[in-house]
Design an enzyme around this catalytic site. Structure first.
Site, mmCIF file in Angstrom:
data_model
loop_
_atom_site.group_PDB
_atom_site.id
_atom_site.type_symbol
_atom_site.label_atom_id
_atom_site.label_comp_id
_atom_site.label_asym_id
_atom_site.label_seq_id
_atom_site.Cartn_x
_atom_site.Cartn_y
_atom_site.Cartn_z
ATOM 1 N N SER A 145 1.809 -9.705 -0.869
ATOM 2 C CA SER A 145 1.273 -8.400 -0.972
ATOM 3 C C SER A 145 1.909 -7.686 0.457
ATOM 4 O O SER A 145 1.933 -6.531 0.675
ATOM 5 C CB SER A 145 -0.147 -8.324 -1.165
ATOM 6 O OG SER A 145 -0.870 -9.116 -0.335
ATOM 7 N N GLU B 241 -9.948 6.646 3.530
ATOM 8 C CA GLU B 241 -10.803 5.323 4.048
ATOM 9 C C GLU B 241 -9.939 4.285 4.475
ATOM 10 O O GLU B 241 -9.069 4.191 3.992
ATOM 11 C CB GLU B 241 -12.138 5.058 3.061
ATOM 12 C CG GLU B 241 -11.659 3.965 2.090
ATOM 13 C CD GLU B 241 -10.360 4.298 1.028
ATOM 14 O OE1 GLU B 241 -10.429 5.783 0.741
ATOM 15 O OE2 GLU B 241 -9.708 3.730 0.379
ATOM 16 N N LYS C 94 0.846 -1.283 -0.007
ATOM 17 C CA LYS C 94 -0.048 -0.074 0.022
ATOM 18 C C LYS C 94 0.945 1.163 -0.214
ATOM 19 O O LYS C 94 0.569 2.178 -0.479
ATOM 20 C CB LYS C 94 -1.112 -0.020 1.144
ATOM 21 C CG LYS C 94 -2.134 -1.108 1.076
ATOM 22 C CD LYS C 94 -3.325 -0.758 1.610
ATOM 23 C CE LYS C 94 -4.455 -1.640 1.310
ATOM 24 N NZ LYS C 94 -4.270 -3.045 1.793
HETATM 25 C C1 LIG Z 1 -5.152 -4.058 1.564
HETATM 26 C C2 LIG Z 1 -4.413 -5.360 1.223
HETATM 27 C C3 LIG Z 1 -4.921 -6.009 0.247
HETATM 28 C C4 LIG Z 1 -5.912 -6.060 -0.652
HETATM 29 O O1 LIG Z 1 -5.946 -4.947 -1.346
HETATM 30 P P1 LIG Z 1 -5.797 -4.848 -3.026
HETATM 31 O O2 LIG Z 1 -6.034 -3.673 -3.591
HETATM 32 O O3 LIG Z 1 -6.601 -5.686 -3.719
HETATM 33 O O4 LIG Z 1 -4.303 -4.972 -3.225
HETATM 34 C C5 LIG Z 1 -3.828 -7.382 0.127
HETATM 35 N N1 LIG Z 1 -2.899 -7.497 0.858
HETATM 36 C C6 LIG Z 1 -2.471 -6.954 1.933
HETATM 37 C C7 LIG Z 1 -1.450 -7.067 2.635
HETATM 38 C C8 LIG Z 1 -3.146 -5.558 2.092
HETATM 39 O O5 LIG Z 1 -2.868 -4.765 3.091
#
Ligand SMILES: *Cc1c(COP(=O)(O)O)cnc(C)c1O
Length: 390
Positions: A374, A110, A88
Site C-alpha cells: 500500500s 481528517e 491514498k
Molecule cells: C493509511 C494507510 C493504510 C491504511 O488505510 P486503509 O484505508 O486501511 O488502506 C495502509 N497503508 C498505508 C501506506 C497508508 O498510508
C-alpha cells in the site's frame, strides 16, 4: 452487485448514524455521485488524473527472492510507486474531482499519521481548492514532517485537543465543521469508513487496484490468484484490492489487522472488537465493557483506528474474507524481510501484510498470492530506527 442496499447497509453493517442536520449533505452527495458515476466524461477525467498525475497503472511485480524464500509465488501490487507514496492518492483524486464538479470551493479532511492529510492537501492544489485538515494534537507531535508537508502544500492544519487527541477525535471535528459549512465545503474522507455513501465511494475509487491486479495476473499467470493479502486500517487498500474479485469465490481474501502489542492494546477491530457504531456506521469497534471506544495502538500510524469499514465487517460475517492480527514486532520483521530480500522498503502498514506471508507459507506452499504494497517506507524510517535501537 447490490451492495450496499439503498439505506447504505452491507448485510447488517453500515448505514448512516448521523445527526439529522447532516442527512441532506449525505443525500446531496449520494445523488450527485450516483449521477456522475454513470457518466463517461467523469470516468475519463478520473482515469486521466490517475494516469497522468498519480502514475497508474502500478506494476504487479513478481517478488522472486521472497517467493523462493517462502515457497510461494508472490506478486506485489506496487501502490508504493504512486505520487505521494501510497494508495491514498487514488481516493483523494476521485473525491476532489467530485468536490470540483459539485462546485465546492473548500475541502476538509481528517488525518491520523498525516498520510491522508498530505494526499488531500496535494489534490487541493491540483484543483485549486482551499484545504483544512483536522489532526489530533498528539498526532501533530508524533508526525511533524507530515504536518510540514501539508503546510508547504498550502493546507491549514487544525489541531484537535479533545479526547485522546488522535484520529477519531479529528474525525469528530471534521464532521462538526461539515455540518456548519456544507454550502461551500466538501468532506474528503480518507478510507472506507464513515456514513453511507462514503464507504461505497472510497471503495469504488480504490477498486482500480483490484481491477488492474486482476488483468495483470491473468496476463502473467493465465489464472486467478489463490490468495489476496492486504493490511486493514479503515480498510481502503484492502477493499480496493478485494472488491473486483468478490465473485471469484476461489480467490481467498485475507485482511491483516494491526495486532499492536497485545490483546488489550492494538488496532485490530475485527479480531478483537465488538459490533458498535463509530463515525456514522455500524461496524466492528474496539470498545471497553461499557461500550466506550477504547484507546488504540499500532506501530503503523496508518492502521491506528478503533473501527473498520462496514463492508469488511460484512465480509467477515459472510466468511468471504478472513481477518488476522499481526503484532508490531512481527511487522518489523516483515519490514526487514522485504527490504533485505527485494530491495523494497515498505510502509509499516504494508509490512503487516508482508509479515503474514510467513504464516501463510506454512499452510499454503506453492500458492499464487497477490499482496497489496500500500505504501513506501520512507516516512517510517525514524520509527523503525528507534525500535531497532531498543
Ligand atoms: C493509511 C494507510 C493504510 C491504511 O488505510 P486503509 O484505508 O486501511 O488502506 C495502509 N497503508 C498505508 C501506506 C497508508 O498510508
Amino acid at each position: 452487485m447490490p451492495i450496499p442496499d439503498k439505506k447504505g447497509y452491507y448485510g447488517s453493517f453500515g448505514g448512516k448514524f448521523m445527526p439529522e442536520t447532516l442527512f441532506s449533505c449525505l443525500s446531496e452527495l449520494e445523488v450527485f455521485y450516483g449521477k456522475v458515476k454513470k457518466e463517461n466524461s467523469f470516468k475519463k477525467e478520473f482515469q486521466f488524473y490517475l494516469k497522468n498525475y498519480a502514475g497508474r497503472p502500478t506494476l504487479l511485480y513478481f517478488a522472486k527472492n521472497l517467493s523462493k524464500h517462502l515457497g510461494m509465488k508472490i506478486y506485489l501490487k506496487r501502490e508504493d510507486l504512486l505520487h505521494t507514496g501510497a494508495h491514498k492518492i487514488n481516493n483523494s483524486l476521485g473525491q476532489a474531482l467530485l468536490a470540483h464538479h459539485m462546485g465546492k470551493s473548500r475541502i476538509i479532511a481528517e488525518t491520523g499519521a498525516g498520510q491522508h492529510g498530505v494526499s488531500a492537501a496535494t489534490v487541493a492544489r491540483l484543483f485549486n481548492l482551499k484545504c483544512d485538515v483536522y489532526m489530533g494534537e498528539e498526532d501533530i507531535r508524533r508526525q511533524r514532517m507530515n504536518v510540514f508537508r501539508m503546510k508547504i502544500l498550502g493546507a491549514r492544519v487544525i489541531p484537535v485537543k479533545s479526547g485522546s487527541k488522535t484520529l477519531k477525535d479529528a474525525c469528530n471535528e471534521a464532521i462538526r465543521d461539515w455540518v456548519t459549512n456544507v454550502r461551500d465545503t466538501y468532506y474528503l474522507i480518507g478510507s472506507t469508513f464513515g456514513p453511507h455513501p462514503y464507504p461505497m465511494i472510497v471503495r469504488d475509487f480504490q477498486s482500480v487496484i483490484g481491477k488492474e491486479a486482476r488483468q495483470q495476473i491473468l496476463k502473467e499467470q493465465n489464472r486467478l490468484p489463490d490468495y489476496l493479502l492486504a493490511c486493514v486500517g479503515g480498510g481502503s487498500n484492502s477493499m480496493g484490492l478485494f472488491y473486483p474479485f468478490f465473485k471469484d469465490l476461489k480467490v481467498k481474501f485475507i485482511g491483516v489487522e494491526a495486532g499492536g502489542l497485545n490483546k488489550d492494546l492494538n488496532s485490530a477491530s475485527i479480531s478483537y472488537g465488538d459490533v458498535g457504531v463509530l463515525h456514522g456506521a455500524k461496524t466492528y469497534v474496539l470498545q471497553d465493557k461499557f461500550g466506550q471506544v477504547k484507546g488504540t495502538h499500532s506501530i503503523a500510524a496508518g492502521l491506528d483506528y478503533p473501527g473498520v469499514g462496514p463492508e469488511h465487517s460484512f465480509y467477515n460475517d459472510l466468511k468471504r474474507a478472513a481477518y488476522v492480527a499481526v503484532k508490531d514486532n512481527e511487522a518489523l520483521e516483515g519490514f526487514k524481510m522485504l527490504s533485505e530480500l527485494e530491495g523494497i522498503i515498505p510502509a509499516l502498514e504494508s509490512a503487516h501484510a508482508i509479515s503474514y506471508l510467513k504464516k501463510l507459507a506454512k499452510k499454503a506452499k506453492g500458492a499464487l498470492v497477490i499482496v497489496c504494497l500500500s505504501g513506501r517506507g520512507d516516512k517510517d524510517l525514524e520509527i523503525v530506527q528507534e525500535s531497532l535501537d531498543k
